[in-house]
Design an enzyme around this catalytic site. Sequence first.
Site, PDB file in Angstrom:
ATOM      1  N   CYS A   1       0.822  -1.222   0.000  1.00  0.00           N
ATOM      2  CA  CYS A   1       0.000   0.000   0.000  1.00  0.00           C
ATOM      3  C   CYS A   1       0.846   1.258   0.000  1.00  0.00           C
ATOM      4  CB  CYS A   1      -0.930   0.002   1.201  1.00  0.00           C
ATOM      5  SG  CYS A   1      -1.967  -1.458   1.276  1.00  0.00           S
TER       6      CYS A   1
ATOM      7  N   GLY B   1     -10.646  -8.118  -7.942  1.00  0.00           N
ATOM      8  CA  GLY B   1     -10.863  -7.109  -6.929  1.00  0.00           C
ATOM      9  C   GLY B   1     -10.187  -7.389  -5.610  1.00  0.00           C
TER      10      GLY B   1
ATOM     11  N   ARG C   1     -23.575  -4.892   6.011  1.00  0.00           N
ATOM     12  CA  ARG C   1     -23.170  -6.281   6.236  1.00  0.00           C
ATOM     13  C   ARG C   1     -21.905  -6.359   7.106  1.00  0.00           C
ATOM     14  NH1 ARG C   1     -20.197  -9.746   2.758  1.00  0.00           N
ATOM     15  NH2 ARG C   1     -20.239  -8.232   1.059  1.00  0.00           N
TER      16      ARG C   1
ATOM     17  N   CYS D   1     -14.987  -0.624   5.587  1.00  0.00           N
ATOM     18  CA  CYS D   1     -13.837  -1.184   4.870  1.00  0.00           C
ATOM     19  C   CYS D   1     -13.737  -0.473   3.518  1.00  0.00           C
ATOM     20  CB  CYS D   1     -14.028  -2.680   4.634  1.00  0.00           C
ATOM     21  SG  CYS D   1     -14.422  -3.618   6.129  1.00  0.00           S
ATOM     22  N   CYS D   2     -12.513  -0.133   3.096  1.00  0.00           N
ATOM     23  CA  CYS D   2     -12.382   0.594   1.838  1.00  0.00           C
ATOM     24  C   CYS D   2     -12.713  -0.319   0.668  1.00  0.00           C
ATOM     25  CB  CYS D   2     -10.969   1.162   1.690  1.00  0.00           C
ATOM     26  SG  CYS D   2      -9.671  -0.070   1.484  1.00  0.00           S
TER      27      CYS D   2
END
Lengths: 381, 381
Positions: free
Chosen positions: B80, B115, B191, B202-203
């Site tokens: 990242c 993804g 969810r 969450c991103c």
Amino acid sequence: MQDIYIHGGAMTPFGRHPGVLAPELAQQAILKALADADVPAGRIQAVYCANVLGGMILGQLIVRDLGLKGIPVYNVENACASGATGVHLARHALLAGQYDTVLVFGIEQLTALGGGTIPLQRNDHKTELYARSGMVLPAVYAMRGTRFLYERDARPADLAEVAVKNRHHGSLNPYAQQRNTTTVEEVLASRMIADPLTLLQCCPSQVDGAAALVLSTRRPAQARPVKVLSSVVVSGMREEADDDILDAEITARAARQAYVQAGLGPQDVDVVELHDAFTIAELLYYEALGLAPRGDAVALLKSGATRLGGRVPVNPSGGLLAKGHPLGATGVAQMVEILWQLQGRAGARQVAEARIGLTQCTGGGIAGVDHAASSVHLLGV
Amino acid sequence: MQDIYIHGGAMTPFGRHPGVLAPELAQQAILKALADADVPAGRIQAVYCANVLGGMILGQLIVRDLGLKGIPVYNVENACASGATGVHLARHALLAGQYDTVLVFGIEQLTALGGGTIPLQRNDHKTELYARSGMVLPAVYAMRGTRFLYERDARPADLAEVAVKNRHHGSLNPYAQQRNTTTVEEVLASRMIADPLTLLQCCPSQVDGAAALVLSTRRPAQARPVKVLSSVVVSGMREEADDDILDAEITARAARQAYVQAGLGPQDVDVVELHDAFTIAELLYYEALGLAPRGDAVALLKSGATRLGGRVPVNPSGGLLAKGHPLGATGVAQMVEILWQLQGRAGARQVAEARIGLTQCTGGGIAGVDHAASSVHLLGV
């Protein structure tokens, strides 16, 4: 300009290392390099990890257990030139005064991937089209070989001589994957891969290996300290390709810049480690590096000048043809070999009185050289 | 020390870009960045390509058709923190006087890979064991979240407030993938991914994007030239982990070094782009970056200081939570956002009178932070 010294270097034997994970292989080379340099891990201020196919944040994983945590780790990729690029970027930081001592290592474990079968990325229609049409690297080099035989009035046996020479050198190198000598007849009789290149004219890709170097701006307490005299990385082509597939333009450009940077010329070079991924490549690079005038590569080879004992031995390690080509490790290992040669530590394959060495690697460009990387370094005592 | 200026920057919208290959996406950002910098391609002397999962020699492929061939291209990976690492290495070369003007870009196309599902490498028994046991990143952050709720006497709604803030910011940003606002109730009702982190905490990882910057030692002819005041990359941990999973030690260490390098402190920072891959991360990084004393992250959030209009807006772009997180692009895009903020070009999400901006990204460490990378940059006018 600030001098950059190589304090020490090491590599693992190149070959199949079943049951060993890539980090373990790299750690072997790193620990040996630190010992060779007589530098404690605590003096390393940054780490450059060269790798092509090993995955995310590999360098951090590798140094985690070696007392090298906490410092910056940079993961670098430039296809076959990855290892050389790691050294090049390390040099930038040393010249900028950001660090005084750093570690550079290269690692590749191709056997775990099925061996050199590089997965195609869905990144580029042109590359994908060319590759699916069969224009993979052996085919690209085979076309150069065919053209070379035609233009230079050369024979397939001339190409094979490169493999014979480098396998002879490799037979003297305990780090080489292929340690048996061969003959022109055997080379020509081996399985055809892409005409005119037979199996023994292509470097082994079922291979794992790692190599490591310690670089520093501090002068080491050694009898023959080795300096990085020049360091060049270039890419692609400045101009659109002309039709001359025997002109290794990218390599010639990198070499010209490296000679200028060091204030040296090809005649000053005593020993060379170059990127003989295929036999034809070594001949083309003789000319690109200025070791022979254009057209005289075969004559240089046949003169014996590039053989151990000759004027400018090329690939005394055995080169990629004998050592194998674990991508990220190759460029670093070339420099370890030159370090050992310049310090008289190369054993049975020692080049006498070598003072200036050159390393070269050129990679990428599956569908041509228009997105390749090339690197040339000059090292000297 | 030599000043380093950001001459211009650009990014693509982050989101799904079906039918577009990664190089095309990167080229869009690069061309816009060159135009923004008013620098012709011929003045770029080297290229740094930040990418995690796009494959071999990607940078060369991307710049091949943009008039940027021939010059050195370096492919950099640091999970990242890849994009920030690209800027960091470019700065080394600029400080060393190797180049005066370079291009840094980041690119990731996660939708083409399914993804954000990062393929596990067979590199490390420990990571593999942990990951197979479920210790993937959402779980790691969920454990921190759980501990945070316990130690700080905080409520799940406090975590959700981070998402509400950043989605509000993102609704003002045409480059963000998620452009609708949300509420605490919606965030908590979404969810459950890993208790206490719900989906909207969450991103998004089904995202593609690219961002590019032109860096130079030359002072640009601009009213508010932006300088790189400090640039730090660190890895792993200096010491073995203690049991305090709320201590983002690697990020705190990078921040401390960045403040010292710039001669600044947290109180000088006007705007922050930080690595809110999960809501809990933003709260932990408030403390690691010194924006709040240890224990006061929730109080800082609830005070409104980190919201647009507050004292030190955090993630005015919407952060990773709203923009999405195309790995290699994220760190570069953070700096593009700060560039625009410092020059008053951020439109509806403009932070008033911002003079000093901070970017932070921390990545890797799937099975813990012991092989992670973290980077902090300070930019200023």
